[in-house]
Scaffold this motif. Sequence first.
Motif, PDB file in Angstrom:
ATOM      1  N   GLY A  51     135.870 -44.989  12.598  1.00  0.00           N
ATOM      2  CA  GLY A  51     134.938 -43.991  13.088  1.00  0.00           C
ATOM      3  C   GLY A  51     133.918 -44.545  14.059  1.00  0.00           C
ATOM      4  O   GLY A  51     133.287 -43.803  14.796  1.00  0.00           O
ATOM      5  N   PHE A  52     133.762 -45.868  14.072  1.00  0.00           N
ATOM      6  CA  PHE A  52     132.765 -46.469  14.945  1.00  0.00           C
ATOM      7  C   PHE A  52     133.330 -46.860  16.309  1.00  0.00           C
ATOM      8  O   PHE A  52     132.595 -47.223  17.196  1.00  0.00           O
ATOM      9  CB  PHE A  52     132.158 -47.722  14.300  1.00  0.00           C
ATOM     10  N   THR A  67     122.814 -52.009  16.405  1.00  0.00           N
ATOM     11  CA  THR A  67     123.343 -52.307  15.085  1.00  0.00           C
ATOM     12  C   THR A  67     123.821 -51.013  14.441  1.00  0.00           C
ATOM     13  O   THR A  67     123.130 -49.999  14.498  1.00  0.00           O
ATOM     14  CB  THR A  67     122.263 -52.940  14.181  1.00  0.00           C
ATOM     15  N   VAL A  68     125.000 -51.077  13.839  1.00  0.00           N
ATOM     16  CA  VAL A  68     125.548 -49.950  13.093  1.00  0.00           C
ATOM     17  C   VAL A  68     125.836 -50.450  11.688  1.00  0.00           C
ATOM     18  O   VAL A  68     126.453 -51.499  11.507  1.00  0.00           O
ATOM     19  CB  VAL A  68     126.834 -49.408  13.739  1.00  0.00           C
ATOM     20  N   ILE A  69     125.360 -49.710  10.697  1.00  0.00           N
ATOM     21  CA  ILE A  69     125.591 -50.065   9.301  1.00  0.00           C
ATOM     22  C   ILE A  69     126.150 -48.845   8.584  1.00  0.00           C
ATOM     23  O   ILE A  69     125.616 -47.741   8.704  1.00  0.00           O
ATOM     24  CB  ILE A  69     124.286 -50.519   8.610  1.00  0.00           C
ATOM     25  N   SER A  70     127.221 -49.080   7.834  1.00  0.00           N
ATOM     26  CA  SER A  70     127.806 -48.023   7.024  1.00  0.00           C
ATOM     27  C   SER A  70     127.809 -48.507   5.581  1.00  0.00           C
ATOM     28  O   SER A  70     128.211 -49.633   5.298  1.00  0.00           O
ATOM     29  CB  SER A  70     129.239 -47.748   7.484  1.00  0.00           C
ATOM     30  N   ASP A  93     135.418 -48.489  -6.146  1.00  0.00           N
ATOM     31  CA  ASP A  93     135.297 -49.792  -6.818  1.00  0.00           C
ATOM     32  C   ASP A  93     133.973 -50.496  -6.587  1.00  0.00           C
ATOM     33  O   ASP A  93     133.912 -51.716  -6.708  1.00  0.00           O
ATOM     34  CB  ASP A  93     136.438 -50.712  -6.367  1.00  0.00           C
ATOM     35  N   GLY A  94     132.958 -49.839  -6.220  1.00  0.00           N
ATOM     36  CA  GLY A  94     131.671 -50.486  -5.992  1.00  0.00           C
ATOM     37  C   GLY A  94     131.216 -50.321  -4.557  1.00  0.00           C
ATOM     38  O   GLY A  94     131.901 -49.718  -3.733  1.00  0.00           O
ATOM     39  N   PRO A  95     130.059 -50.860  -4.235  1.00  0.00           N
ATOM     40  CA  PRO A  95     129.501 -50.658  -2.900  1.00  0.00           C
ATOM     41  C   PRO A  95     130.322 -51.348  -1.817  1.00  0.00           C
ATOM     42  O   PRO A  95     130.855 -52.439  -2.007  1.00  0.00           O
ATOM     43  CB  PRO A  95     128.100 -51.267  -2.993  1.00  0.00           C
ATOM     44  N   LYS A  96     130.431 -50.675  -0.670  1.00  0.00           N
ATOM     45  CA  LYS A  96     131.110 -51.206   0.505  1.00  0.00           C
ATOM     46  C   LYS A  96     130.135 -51.112   1.673  1.00  0.00           C
ATOM     47  O   LYS A  96     129.531 -50.068   1.900  1.00  0.00           O
ATOM     48  CB  LYS A  96     132.375 -50.432   0.809  1.00  0.00           C
ATOM     49  N   VAL A  97     130.012 -52.210   2.402  1.00  0.00           N
ATOM     50  CA  VAL A  97     129.095 -52.252   3.536  1.00  0.00           C
ATOM     51  C   VAL A  97     129.849 -52.744   4.757  1.00  0.00           C
ATOM     52  O   VAL A  97     130.582 -53.734   4.700  1.00  0.00           O
ATOM     53  CB  VAL A  97     127.900 -53.197   3.253  1.00  0.00           C
ATOM     54  N   TYR A  98     129.667 -52.043   5.861  1.00  0.00           N
ATOM     55  CA  TYR A  98     130.202 -52.465   7.145  1.00  0.00           C
ATOM     56  C   TYR A  98     129.017 -52.565   8.098  1.00  0.00           C
ATOM     57  O   TYR A  98     128.225 -51.631   8.206  1.00  0.00           O
ATOM     58  CB  TYR A  98     131.221 -51.463   7.694  1.00  0.00           C
TER      59      TYR A  98
END
Length: 173
Positions: free
Chosen positions: A4-5, A35-38, A44-49
């Motif tokens: 999506g980015f 900066t883009v943060i998702s 299954d727990g937190p996901k960070v991009y």
Amino acid sequence: QAGGFIDMFGMMNDMIGNMEHMTSGANCQTFTSSTVISYSNLGDGPKVYQETSEMRSAPGGIRETRRTVRDSDSGLEQMSIGHHIRERAHIMQRSRNHRTGDQEERQDYINMDESDAAAFDDEWRRETSRFRPQRGLDYRRHEGSGGRRAEGARLAIQGPEDSPSRQSRRYDW
């Protein structure tokens, strides 16, 4: 998750290209950062991009580009730094995957051979040294005799090495 980015980063690259065109004047220096943060906490727990792009430019076609990517879902951590002088460039990239343990380091040369790298790096240092401050700013309190800062007094503005954001950008690999 990162798909999506792609359009957003394409638009960001177009914007940077437009800024380069606008700032091609003889005395113009620029700095851009994005900066883009998702973040997702489903499954299954937190996901960070997180993806960050920076560009500094100076007169004479001199640019430095930096890009970092961190993806907790795939385990990828990647960093690249590019030094550009007009149409030539030396780009260094490191990546590491925390899940697989794979590490990679590569260097790309644009409009030059690997044998030209040392001369290019010398030229880069020479050209960029014209734009670095020759001495730091002098913050003083005019207290006591001779305008000297009181013993043990802290400066009102701390240097970048003391800032928390500076510490979070350290990569020890």
